[in-house]
Design a protein around this motif. Structure first.
Motif, PDB file in Angstrom:
ATOM      1  N   GLY A  83      36.049  -4.284   5.946  1.00  0.00           N
ATOM      2  CA  GLY A  83      35.884  -5.723   6.153  1.00  0.00           C
ATOM      3  C   GLY A  83      35.963  -6.524   4.876  1.00  0.00           C
ATOM      4  O   GLY A  83      36.669  -7.515   4.794  1.00  0.00           O
ATOM      5  N   CYS A  84      35.223  -6.098   3.873  1.00  0.00           N
ATOM      6  CA  CYS A  84      35.133  -6.891   2.646  1.00  0.00           C
ATOM      7  C   CYS A  84      35.133  -5.934   1.458  1.00  0.00           C
ATOM      8  O   CYS A  84      34.156  -5.221   1.248  1.00  0.00           O
ATOM      9  CB  CYS A  84      33.853  -7.731   2.683  1.00  0.00           C
ATOM     10  N   ALA A 101      43.259 -13.217 -13.454  1.00  0.00           N
ATOM     11  CA  ALA A 101      42.577 -13.089 -12.162  1.00  0.00           C
ATOM     12  C   ALA A 101      42.740 -11.664 -11.662  1.00  0.00           C
ATOM     13  O   ALA A 101      43.430 -11.416 -10.688  1.00  0.00           O
ATOM     14  CB  ALA A 101      43.161 -14.094 -11.186  1.00  0.00           C
ATOM     15  N   HIS A 103      40.631  -9.852 -10.334  1.00  0.00           N
ATOM     16  CA  HIS A 103      39.491  -9.636  -9.453  1.00  0.00           C
ATOM     17  C   HIS A 103      39.850 -10.238  -8.098  1.00  0.00           C
ATOM     18  O   HIS A 103      40.215 -11.401  -8.026  1.00  0.00           O
ATOM     19  CB  HIS A 103      38.315 -10.379 -10.093  1.00  0.00           C
ATOM     20  N   THR A 104      39.792  -9.455  -7.070  1.00  0.00           N
ATOM     21  CA  THR A 104      40.161 -10.002  -5.771  1.00  0.00           C
ATOM     22  C   THR A 104      39.267  -9.447  -4.670  1.00  0.00           C
ATOM     23  O   THR A 104      38.534  -8.482  -4.878  1.00  0.00           O
ATOM     24  CB  THR A 104      41.654  -9.719  -5.466  1.00  0.00           C
ATOM     25  N   ILE A 105      39.351 -10.086  -3.520  1.00  0.00           N
ATOM     26  CA  ILE A 105      38.573  -9.643  -2.370  1.00  0.00           C
ATOM     27  C   ILE A 105      39.543  -9.524  -1.200  1.00  0.00           C
ATOM     28  O   ILE A 105      40.357 -10.415  -0.986  1.00  0.00           O
ATOM     29  CB  ILE A 105      37.413 -10.621  -2.081  1.00  0.00           C
ATOM     30  N   VAL A 106      39.483  -8.418  -0.507  1.00  0.00           N
ATOM     31  CA  VAL A 106      40.464  -8.199   0.566  1.00  0.00           C
ATOM     32  C   VAL A 106      39.791  -7.643   1.815  1.00  0.00           C
ATOM     33  O   VAL A 106      38.694  -7.082   1.754  1.00  0.00           O
ATOM     34  CB  VAL A 106      41.576  -7.200   0.127  1.00  0.00           C
ATOM     35  N   ARG A 107      40.499  -7.821   2.900  1.00  0.00           N
ATOM     36  CA  ARG A 107      40.107  -7.178   4.153  1.00  0.00           C
ATOM     37  C   ARG A 107      41.254  -6.241   4.517  1.00  0.00           C
ATOM     38  O   ARG A 107      42.417  -6.658   4.538  1.00  0.00           O
ATOM     39  CB  ARG A 107      39.923  -8.233   5.240  1.00  0.00           C
ATOM     40  N   LEU A 114      48.133  -3.925   0.936  1.00  0.00           N
ATOM     41  CA  LEU A 114      48.165  -5.333   0.522  1.00  0.00           C
ATOM     42  C   LEU A 114      48.598  -5.426  -0.934  1.00  0.00           C
ATOM     43  O   LEU A 114      48.418  -4.486  -1.714  1.00  0.00           O
ATOM     44  CB  LEU A 114      46.784  -5.953   0.662  1.00  0.00           C
ATOM     45  N   PHE A 142      25.862  -9.023   2.467  1.00  0.00           N
ATOM     46  CA  PHE A 142      25.519  -8.663   1.088  1.00  0.00           C
ATOM     47  C   PHE A 142      24.160  -7.964   0.992  1.00  0.00           C
ATOM     48  O   PHE A 142      23.385  -8.230   0.090  1.00  0.00           O
ATOM     49  CB  PHE A 142      25.509  -9.907   0.188  1.00  0.00           C
TER      50      PHE A 142
ATOM     51  N   TYR B 177      29.956 -16.361  -0.951  1.00  0.00           N
ATOM     52  CA  TYR B 177      31.397 -16.424  -0.718  1.00  0.00           C
ATOM     53  C   TYR B 177      32.031 -17.552  -1.534  1.00  0.00           C
ATOM     54  O   TYR B 177      33.184 -17.448  -1.951  1.00  0.00           O
ATOM     55  CB  TYR B 177      31.709 -16.585   0.774  1.00  0.00           C
ATOM     56  N   LEU B 180      32.611 -16.107  -4.842  1.00  0.00           N
ATOM     57  CA  LEU B 180      33.782 -15.223  -4.804  1.00  0.00           C
ATOM     58  C   LEU B 180      35.069 -16.034  -4.705  1.00  0.00           C
ATOM     59  O   LEU B 180      36.069 -15.693  -5.337  1.00  0.00           O
ATOM     60  CB  LEU B 180      33.690 -14.262  -3.611  1.00  0.00           C
ATOM     61  N   ILE B 183      36.355 -17.222  -7.946  1.00  0.00           N
ATOM     62  CA  ILE B 183      37.036 -16.175  -8.720  1.00  0.00           C
ATOM     63  C   ILE B 183      38.409 -15.906  -8.125  1.00  0.00           C
ATOM     64  O   ILE B 183      39.392 -15.742  -8.824  1.00  0.00           O
ATOM     65  CB  ILE B 183      36.201 -14.869  -8.712  1.00  0.00           C
ATOM     66  N   MET B 184      38.439 -15.884  -6.785  1.00  0.00           N
ATOM     67  CA  MET B 184      39.665 -15.441  -6.115  1.00  0.00           C
ATOM     68  C   MET B 184      40.431 -16.582  -5.490  1.00  0.00           C
ATOM     69  O   MET B 184      40.814 -16.539  -4.333  1.00  0.00           O
ATOM     70  CB  MET B 184      39.311 -14.422  -5.038  1.00  0.00           C
ATOM     71  N   HIS B 185      40.629 -17.650  -6.286  1.00  0.00           N
ATOM     72  CA  HIS B 185      41.290 -18.831  -5.726  1.00  0.00           C
ATOM     73  C   HIS B 185      42.714 -18.520  -5.280  1.00  0.00           C
ATOM     74  O   HIS B 185      43.288 -19.230  -4.470  1.00  0.00           O
ATOM     75  CB  HIS B 185      41.294 -19.966  -6.746  1.00  0.00           C
ATOM     76  N   HIS B 186      43.285 -17.455  -5.816  1.00  0.00           N
ATOM     77  CA  HIS B 186      44.680 -17.140  -5.485  1.00  0.00           C
ATOM     78  C   HIS B 186      44.784 -16.235  -4.262  1.00  0.00           C
ATOM     79  O   HIS B 186      45.854 -16.043  -3.731  1.00  0.00           O
ATOM     80  CB  HIS B 186      45.320 -16.421  -6.672  1.00  0.00           C
ATOM     81  N   GLU B 189      43.755 -13.415   1.160  1.00  0.00           N
ATOM     82  CA  GLU B 189      42.957 -12.607   2.069  1.00  0.00           C
ATOM     83  C   GLU B 189      41.586 -13.218   2.338  1.00  0.00           C
ATOM     84  O   GLU B 189      40.828 -12.721   3.149  1.00  0.00           O
ATOM     85  CB  GLU B 189      42.758 -11.217   1.451  1.00  0.00           C
ATOM     86  N   PHE B 190      41.277 -14.276   1.598  1.00  0.00           N
ATOM     87  CA  PHE B 190      39.915 -14.788   1.655  1.00  0.00           C
ATOM     88  C   PHE B 190      39.550 -15.289   3.054  1.00  0.00           C
ATOM     89  O   PHE B 190      38.433 -15.064   3.525  1.00  0.00           O
ATOM     90  CB  PHE B 190      39.767 -15.896   0.616  1.00  0.00           C
ATOM     91  N   VAL B 193      38.646 -12.484   5.284  1.00  0.00           N
ATOM     92  CA  VAL B 193      37.304 -11.957   4.992  1.00  0.00           C
ATOM     93  C   VAL B 193      36.236 -12.864   5.603  1.00  0.00           C
ATOM     94  O   VAL B 193      35.245 -12.387   6.166  1.00  0.00           O
ATOM     95  CB  VAL B 193      37.111 -11.804   3.459  1.00  0.00           C
TER      96      VAL B 193
END
Lengths: 415, 270
Positions: A83-84, A101, A103-107, A114, A142, B177, B180, B183-186, B189-190, B193
């Motif tokens: 999920g996260c 950048a 640092h990223t967040i993905v699902r 991806l 979290f 969030y 986050l 940080i992850m403006h690009h 996938e946000f 999530v």
């Protein structure tokens, strides 16, 4: 792993459950149970270990200082849906992370791949290792997290910045004609036409261009390309003192840039170039030509780090095997090297055509308060003396201010 | 996310007071006692109308504070808010303002009852964790009474708990969030999530409700299992016994999860 939020929820929930009976309060009891239940349920959500593969792709295979490259991070899920997932690509300090950048967040769904893209600014030459990427798996609120590292590293070589040098005559007076002379784009005495200029008294009559004379009634002479090949040896100072200054502004960096510019210039003009490095040890790369040799030299220049305190005299032994009367270009700060005077004398005594380039960052160091004014004046005077001595030995010596362009500065000395 | 959290906070404030109904909350009583020491009337009263007014005033002032914070003028607005009651009182006492003391008392009462929103709203909208925590604490503590409550008020209690959880979860997770997202403006996938978070929050809240019911009902299961002298004891049949049953339930849960979780088994294999 528990987060502070989870600990707070569990602690607060327990306190509420135990405290509520004292004031006969069902509301607080139920809230306590709910908080504990929330933590218990979340301990089951998105906390199991994941199977993720990460690979990198670079937009440029060759990178030079000051250039930017795109890094494509391919994140591939090989296990359960996630999920996260936070992905943090570990970078060397020199390559980030001011604007990077990474640092990223993905699902990620099952077997999904991806692409996360970030830009890397390469300010400083070097051989860097990118990775291993850090993964942090959070559950949705979290409360719990799981951290792991992916075994994925890539090497990135950033070559020193190369400055264009043109029309510089540092080559030998004794070209190695026996290897097969190759025309180089410079005025010389071959049969290949180079340009035309006005006649000056003393010019050979056979070079007068009579066609032009017939047309313009002016005496003009033809100029021809010079043909020669020289073996050029670059001697580079990598002693610890050459690293004095900031990571970007230090003599070693500028020395590497100068060496890279000269390497490219000499190799492109069909000469053969070698490199001798001294500092912690003495290392020699023998003279050779060609594109592959250039990248071998550039890679070595990219890897150099300041270390050791061996003086210039330690390279004399290696230079004895070098082609006699060929150009030797020493690039050194000349600071705190007691052997420099005798070494310079010995190099010129062997008949090598010596050129000395001393990158001077003393002014910058003083302005940045890295060195005191007293140290500046002492070091500056010492450098001037050494340069003067080198010139008295017949060497072409240059105290090079790295903020200025190397080519024209060298041309001044050559004249 | 922020709108739902704000609505949950307002609804929680309303339901918190609805649970206690006509009983005077402890903190309100304490304030009245302090006023009494100064020879003043008891002006803090909890009525449904006053709670409604308090929520509206709290939301208005909280919104003003959040707006002021976004413009970097919090100290100025706080100073005005602190001085305003004194100014209004002085104007009223000197007959320069046609507001009767009773109206001013009502305003003070609204201000007190709207305090959870005054703290919570800037916390939600300006992603301020201490303000969110203070709002949650006031939401919980302000309506507390000495008399306690029982299953007679079960529906408002359940509503309050849902609102409380929604407020704290949405406010805190928005904060995380948002951090986050900075940080992850690009990241494309946000959104995915965030959607996942919304769905999971609803699902986990539903599961939590079921688990809460199970933990609450575990007392009856335990009564079946335990010997008669325990089952029939006075301690077991009061709220103390129920609280202990809950603790036993979660202790068993923790043991079961530790033993049967994959990580534990994996470690045993290693």
């Amino acid at each position: 792993m528990w987060t502070r939020k989870a600990v707070t929820y569990a602690g607060f929930g327990t306190i509420l459950v135990l405290f509520a009976p004292f004031i006969n309060n069902l509301q607080l009891l139920l809230l306590g149970i709910t908080l504990l239940g929330f933590v218990a349920i979340h301990s089951l959500v998105n906390t199991r270990p994941v199977e993720v593969k990460i690979t990198r792709r670079f937009s440029d295979s060759q990178l030079f200082e000051g250039q930017e490259t795109e890094v494509d991070l391919v994140i591939q899920n090989r296990g359960r849906p996630i999920g996260c997932l936070e992905v943090y690509d570990q970078l060397p300090r020199e390559l980030g992370p001011e604007k990077v950048a990474n640092h990223t967040i993905v699902r990620l769904r099952r077997d999904e791949a991806l692409l996360a893209r970030y830009h890397l600014e390469c300010h400083l030459r070097g051989q860097y290792t990118l990775g291993r990427p850090l993964l942090r798996l959070y559950n949705p609120s979290f409360l719990f997290y799981h951290e792991s590292e992916v075994d994925s590293t890539d090497e990135l070589v950033v070559f020193p910045k190369i400055e264009e040098i043109e029309g510089l005559d540092l080559s030998s007076d004794f070209p190695k004609m026996y290897q097969g002379a190759i025309p180089i784009r410079r005025v010389g005495t071959s049969g290949e036409f180079y340009s035309i200029r006005e006649y000056h008294p003393g010019d050979d009559f056979k070079n007068i261009n009579w066609r032009v004379f017939g047309r313009t009634r002016k005496l003009m002479v033809n100029q021809f390309e010079r043909e020669d090949i020289s073996d050029v040896m670059l001697v580079l100072d990598t002693r610890e003192i050459s690293g004095t200054g900031t990571p970007v502004h230090n003599p070693l960096n500028y020395s590497c840039r100068a060496a890279a510019a000269l390497t490219r210039y000499f190799l492109h003009t069909r000469n053969r170039v070698g490199l001798t490095i001294y500092g912690e040890t003495v290392e020699s790369i023998s003279v050779d030509s060609g594109e592959r040799h250039m990248y071998r030299l550039l890679t070595r220049l990219a890897e150099l780090r300041p270390a050791g305190s061996l003086g210039l005299h330690t390279v004399i032994g290696d230079l004895r095997n070098f082609t006699p009367r060929s150009p030797v270009i020493v690039i050194s700060t000349l600071e705190q090297d007691r052997t420099v005077h005798s070494a310079l004398r010995e190099i010129t005594a062997h008949g090598f055509r010596l050129t000395l380039i001393a990158p001077d960052t003393l002014e910058y160091d003083r302005e940045s308060r890295i060195i005191s004014p007293a140290v500046y004046f002492t070091a500056s005077a010492e450098l001037d003396n050494t340069i003067a001595e080198a010139r008295s030995l017949g060497a072409r010596a240059l105290r090079w201010d790295p903020s200025s362009v190397l080519g024209p500065a060298l041309q001044e000395v050559v004249r | 996310m922020q709108v739902v959290a704000t609505v949950a906070l307002a609804a929680g404030t309303l339901l918190g007071h609805a649970i206690t109904q006509e009983q005077a909350p402890l903190l309100t009583q304490a304030l009245n006692v302090m006023l009494g020491w100064g020879g003043l009337d008891s002006i803090f009263l909890v009525t449904p109308a006053a709670v409604g007014g308090g929520i509206l005033l709290g939301a208005l002032l909280g919104g003003t504070l959040a707006f002021a914070d976004s413009r970097g003028r919090v100290p100025l607005v706080l100073a005005v808010l602190a001085l305003l009651p004194f100014l209004l009182s002085w104007l009223s006492l000197t007959d320069r303002l046609p507001i009767a003391p009773v109206t001013l008392h009502a305003l003070a009462n609204y201000g007190w009852l709207g305090l959870p929103l005054l703290c919570g709203v800037p916390g939600i909208w300006r992603s301020n964790l201490p303000a969110i925590a203070l709002g949650a604490l006031l939401l919980l503590v302000q309506p507390l009474t000495l008399e306690g409550n029982d299953v007679a008020a079960l529906l408002p209690i359940l509503g309050f708990i849902v609102c409380f959880m929604l407020y704290i979860e949405l406010a805190y997770d928005h904060l995380r969030y948002a951090r986050l997202a900075r940080i992850m403006h690009h990241s494309t996938e946000f959104e995915a999530v965030l959607n996942w978070f919304g769905v999971m929050l609803l699902l986990t809240l539903a599961c939590t409700t079921a688990l809460t019911a199970a933990a609450f009902g575990f007392h009856e299961v335990l009564a079946e299992v335990l010997p008669a002298r325990f089952r029939n004891s006075i301690e077991f049949n009061t709220i103390y016994g129920r609280a202990l049953s809950v603790m036993v339930f979660f202790t068993l849960w923790a043991i079961a999860q530790t033993v049967f979780s994959r990580q534990f088994l994996a470690r045993q294999v290693e």
